[in-house]
Every structure is written in structure tokens, then in C-alpha cells.
Design an enzyme around this catalytic site. Sequence first.
Site, PDB file in Angstrom:
ATOM      1  N   SER A  53      18.357   4.242  20.069  1.00 23.11           N
ATOM      2  CA  SER A  53      19.735   4.657  20.382  1.00 23.11           C
ATOM      3  C   SER A  53      19.786   5.569  21.596  1.00 23.11           C
ATOM      4  O   SER A  53      19.074   6.568  21.653  1.00 23.11           O
ATOM      5  CB  SER A  53      20.328   5.428  19.203  1.00 23.11           C
ATOM      6  OG  SER A  53      20.462   4.598  18.103  1.00 23.11           O
ATOM      7  N   HIS A 107      22.919  -0.694  20.783  1.00 22.12           N
ATOM      8  CA  HIS A 107      21.676  -1.454  20.911  1.00 22.12           C
ATOM      9  C   HIS A 107      21.975  -2.755  21.660  1.00 22.12           C
ATOM     10  O   HIS A 107      22.580  -3.677  21.111  1.00 22.12           O
ATOM     11  CB  HIS A 107      21.082  -1.763  19.526  1.00 22.12           C
ATOM     12  CG  HIS A 107      20.461  -0.577  18.883  1.00 22.12           C
ATOM     13  ND1 HIS A 107      19.111  -0.330  18.917  1.00 22.12           N
ATOM     14  CD2 HIS A 107      21.009   0.464  18.226  1.00 22.12           C
ATOM     15  CE1 HIS A 107      18.853   0.801  18.295  1.00 22.12           C
ATOM     16  NE2 HIS A 107      19.989   1.308  17.853  1.00 22.12           N
ATOM     17  N   HIS A 146      17.419  -3.907  13.208  1.00 22.38           N
ATOM     18  CA  HIS A 146      16.877  -3.082  12.122  1.00 22.38           C
ATOM     19  C   HIS A 146      16.734  -3.870  10.820  1.00 22.38           C
ATOM     20  O   HIS A 146      17.453  -4.837  10.570  1.00 22.38           O
ATOM     21  CB  HIS A 146      17.780  -1.871  11.876  1.00 22.38           C
ATOM     22  CG  HIS A 146      17.830  -0.920  13.029  1.00 22.38           C
ATOM     23  ND1 HIS A 146      18.584  -1.176  14.161  1.00 22.38           N
ATOM     24  CD2 HIS A 146      17.226   0.271  13.244  1.00 22.38           C
ATOM     25  CE1 HIS A 146      18.434  -0.175  15.019  1.00 22.38           C
ATOM     26  NE2 HIS A 146      17.609   0.722  14.485  1.00 22.38           N
ATOM     27  N   TYR A 190      17.762  -2.895   8.016  1.00 26.28           N
ATOM     28  CA  TYR A 190      18.976  -2.815   7.198  1.00 26.28           C
ATOM     29  C   TYR A 190      20.005  -3.883   7.553  1.00 26.28           C
ATOM     30  O   TYR A 190      20.980  -4.084   6.836  1.00 26.28           O
ATOM     31  CB  TYR A 190      19.614  -1.408   7.268  1.00 26.28           C
ATOM     32  CG  TYR A 190      20.022  -0.937   8.642  1.00 26.28           C
ATOM     33  CD1 TYR A 190      21.108  -1.474   9.319  1.00 26.28           C
ATOM     34  CD2 TYR A 190      19.314   0.085   9.272  1.00 26.28           C
ATOM     35  CE1 TYR A 190      21.485  -1.038  10.575  1.00 26.28           C
ATOM     36  CE2 TYR A 190      19.670   0.535  10.537  1.00 26.28           C
ATOM     37  CZ  TYR A 190      20.755  -0.035  11.182  1.00 26.28           C
ATOM     38  OH  TYR A 190      21.112   0.405  12.427  1.00 26.28           O
ATOM     39  N   GLU A 191      19.783  -4.565   8.689  1.00 32.82           N
ATOM     40  CA  GLU A 191      20.705  -5.644   9.038  1.00 32.82           C
ATOM     41  C   GLU A 191      20.430  -6.903   8.219  1.00 32.82           C
ATOM     42  O   GLU A 191      21.171  -7.884   8.305  1.00 32.82           O
ATOM     43  CB  GLU A 191      20.638  -5.926  10.538  1.00 32.82           C
ATOM     44  CG  GLU A 191      21.173  -4.748  11.356  1.00 32.82           C
ATOM     45  CD  GLU A 191      21.007  -4.922  12.852  1.00 32.82           C
ATOM     46  OE1 GLU A 191      21.738  -5.743  13.416  1.00 32.82           O
ATOM     47  OE2 GLU A 191      20.142  -4.253  13.444  1.00 32.82           O
ATOM     48  N   ALA A 224      16.045   7.365  17.716  1.00 35.79           N
ATOM     49  CA  ALA A 224      16.813   8.567  17.405  1.00 35.79           C
ATOM     50  C   ALA A 224      16.502   8.903  15.952  1.00 35.79           C
ATOM     51  O   ALA A 224      16.357   7.998  15.122  1.00 35.79           O
ATOM     52  CB  ALA A 224      18.298   8.304  17.579  1.00 35.79           C
ATOM     53  N   MET A 231      15.328   5.118  10.790  1.00 34.72           N
ATOM     54  CA  MET A 231      15.425   3.816  10.110  1.00 34.72           C
ATOM     55  C   MET A 231      14.660   2.724  10.844  1.00 34.72           C
ATOM     56  O   MET A 231      15.005   1.544  10.740  1.00 34.72           O
ATOM     57  CB  MET A 231      16.900   3.414   9.982  1.00 34.72           C
ATOM     58  CG  MET A 231      17.752   4.440   9.250  1.00 34.72           C
ATOM     59  SD  MET A 231      19.488   3.974   9.223  1.00 34.72           S
ATOM     60  CE  MET A 231      20.241   5.472   8.591  1.00 34.72           C
ATOM     61  N   SER A 232      13.642   3.107  11.583  1.00 35.23           N
ATOM     62  CA  SER A 232      12.963   2.084  12.395  1.00 35.23           C
ATOM     63  C   SER A 232      11.498   2.458  12.617  1.00 35.23           C
ATOM     64  O   SER A 232      10.925   3.251  11.889  1.00 35.23           O
ATOM     65  CB  SER A 232      13.665   1.953  13.748  1.00 35.23           C
ATOM     66  OG  SER A 232      13.503   3.129  14.510  1.00 35.23           O
ATOM     67  N   ASN A 265      20.205  14.729  15.443  1.00 29.70           N
ATOM     68  CA  ASN A 265      20.993  15.522  14.473  1.00 29.70           C
ATOM     69  C   ASN A 265      20.019  16.195  13.533  1.00 29.70           C
ATOM     70  O   ASN A 265      18.847  15.803  13.469  1.00 29.70           O
ATOM     71  CB  ASN A 265      21.923  14.588  13.669  1.00 29.70           C
ATOM     72  CG  ASN A 265      21.143  13.503  12.946  1.00 29.70           C
ATOM     73  OD1 ASN A 265      20.709  12.525  13.578  1.00 29.70           O
ATOM     74  ND2 ASN A 265      20.909  13.669  11.656  1.00 29.70           N
ATOM     75  N   HIS A 286      27.070   8.083  12.892  1.00 30.28           N
ATOM     76  CA  HIS A 286      26.414   7.326  13.954  1.00 30.28           C
ATOM     77  C   HIS A 286      26.924   7.792  15.319  1.00 30.28           C
ATOM     78  O   HIS A 286      26.180   7.820  16.302  1.00 30.28           O
ATOM     79  CB  HIS A 286      26.684   5.825  13.768  1.00 30.28           C
ATOM     80  CG  HIS A 286      25.982   4.965  14.772  1.00 30.28           C
ATOM     81  ND1 HIS A 286      24.604   4.895  14.854  1.00 30.28           N
ATOM     82  CD2 HIS A 286      26.456   4.161  15.764  1.00 30.28           C
ATOM     83  CE1 HIS A 286      24.264   4.070  15.851  1.00 30.28           C
ATOM     84  NE2 HIS A 286      25.366   3.616  16.409  1.00 30.28           N
TER      85      HIS A 286
HETATM   86  N1  HPA Z   1      18.560   9.848   9.132  1.00 26.70           N
HETATM   87  C1  HPA Z   1      18.135   8.571   9.278  1.00 26.70           C
HETATM   88  N2  HPA Z   1      18.168   7.947  10.438  1.00 26.70           N
HETATM   89  C2  HPA Z   1      18.624   8.604  11.502  1.00 26.70           C
HETATM   90  C3  HPA Z   1      19.084   9.923  11.419  1.00 26.70           C
HETATM   91  C4  HPA Z   1      19.049  10.581  10.172  1.00 26.70           C
HETATM   92  O1  HPA Z   1      19.431  11.749  10.020  1.00 26.70           O
HETATM   93  N3  HPA Z   1      19.476  10.293  12.667  1.00 26.70           N
HETATM   94  C5  HPA Z   1      19.251   9.214  13.470  1.00 26.70           C
HETATM   95  N4  HPA Z   1      18.736   8.193  12.772  1.00 26.70           N
END
Ligand code: HPA
Length: 289
Positions: A36, A67, A89, A91-92, A119, A217-218, A241, A253
Site C-alpha cells: 500500500s 493496489h 491478498h 483475503y480476496e 503497510a 495481511m501479506s 497505524n 484502510h
Molecule cells: N493490521 C493488519 N494489517 C494492517 C494493519 C493493521 O493494523 N495496518 C496495515 N495493514
Amino acid sequence: MNQNSLCLYDKVVATRDAIRARIGDRAPVIGLVLGSGLGGIATAAEDAVTIPYTEFEHIPRSTVPGHAGTFVFGRIAGVDVAIMNGRTHYYEGHDLADLTIGVRAMVMLGCKAILLTNAAGGIHTDHRPGDLMCITDHINMQWVNPLRGPADDRLGPRFLDMSLAYDRELRGILAKEAAARKIKLHMGVYAAISGPSYETPAEIKAMRVMGADAVGMSTVHEAIASRHAGARVIGLSLISNLAAGIEDAALSHEEVTATANRVADRTIDLLVGFLPKAAKELGKVRKKA
Ligand code: HPA
């Protein structure tokens, strides 16, 4: 032949051949997967050939905003690179092994190292949004493995050693380049969840106890597949974050992409500095571990 009946090796070879037909005799030495907000580095590629994933039968398509979903082949700071600008990903809904076809094809094209960026949410108390973390190791909390399935020696060994998955020398080079730019670079452990929901505060507390410094998540399946294919791996997380429950705020997001975009230029500058030094390291004959 029904294309779905192709084995993973055949899908990787078909992808490699389709790319080869488009890029001629270019010889990328480093492959990059851009997470990201880091797509900007692809625009730094000179003499670039850009090919959308949709042109490749076996590359799963990305549906996530931010993406792009294109391969870019070009030169950055004099280094021939292959770039996956945007990732698809787990999750898709895709099969995890299919999600590794891109990195495996890059290795088959000759890439000796794969740079994985993402990210991530910061778990370590020193992390602040906008910080960078070089991945030293990972915890796979997706609880699935991209090597699951029939053993195929053409792809790599059945049982893969992961004790030094994230390359020490390449980490050292990244740290030096960060220091030269006065960029704070944390070193830490990346935990992967499958998403797409973010974690609960209780999950983050548990992850911290387990030794995770950042969560996303990757990346882990790509690291496993890249090592399996014989490439060296370097990972960089952009802390977009603080992880759930650390602050009294909901995660979104939009926050993730906004922070990533804010520090993208600095990160891209760091990677542009890293690439030629890394390429020099890759040209070396490796000492036996
Ligand atoms: N958790 C999971 N995936 C993420 C996060 C998070 O806080 N920030 C960016 N991708």
C-alpha cells in the site's frame, strides 16, 4: 487442456514465458513487491515495460484500492528490476499457492533477491505511524502455508528451512542506507493474519506476547515461496497505524493508505539507495552458511 488443471510449476513457467515474450532479453536481478502506498517507486523505473496482471492467465487479480496490479520491468539506479506494483491478498479468496506465482516467476526470470514491502500496524511500543521496520523474521498467523500441496522438486524442496528467511547481509545494507539518510529503521518481527478484518485488541496483546512487532495481511507467503524458489529475501514494513487497542481509535484502510502516501517519498528514496548496493552484494559469490 483445462487451464485449472495445470500444476503450480506449469503456471509459473507459463507466466515466466509470457513475461519473457514481452521483455525480451532484460535480466532483472531484484524483484520488488510493492505494498500500500509504495507504488510510486515503479514510476522511478527507467525504460519501463508495464504489463497489467490481467494479461497473465495465472496471476490472481487485485481488487483492493491502492493496489495497481501491474508488472513493471525497468531500471532503477542502474539496477534491472522486476516490480509487482500491487499485490493480491489471501483475503480476496485466492488459493495461497496461486498468490506466489508472481514472485516465483520473477525468480525464474533470474531475480536473485525479492524485496517485499507492506503497510503494517505497529505493535512495538516504539513504533509510530510513518516509521519503517526492516523485517528480521515472521510469525505466520494465517495458519496456512503456500507450500502445502503436492511436492514438486522443480519448485523447491519439500521441507524448507526458514531459520534465516530474511537475509542478514541485505538487512545490513538497508540499515546502512537508512542511517545515511537519518531515517529511523526499526528491526522487528512481522506477524501475518489473513484479514480482511483488522485484529482485536486482545489479539494484538497476544501477538505482542508472542514476539510480534508489527502486523499485516501479506508478505509471509511470498517470503516462503521466494526462499523455496532459491531467492534471498528482504522485507520492509511501513508502519501505517498503531495496531488495534493501542490508541482509542478505530482502524481504517483510509488511514493506512494516507500514512503510507505521506512517507512514500522518503521510503522510495531509501529503496533507490538500497538497490545498487544490494545488487552489488548479490553479485558476490556467497560464503557457505
Ligand atoms: N493490521 C493488519 N494489517 C494492517 C494493519 C493493521 O493494523 N495496518 C496495515 N495493514
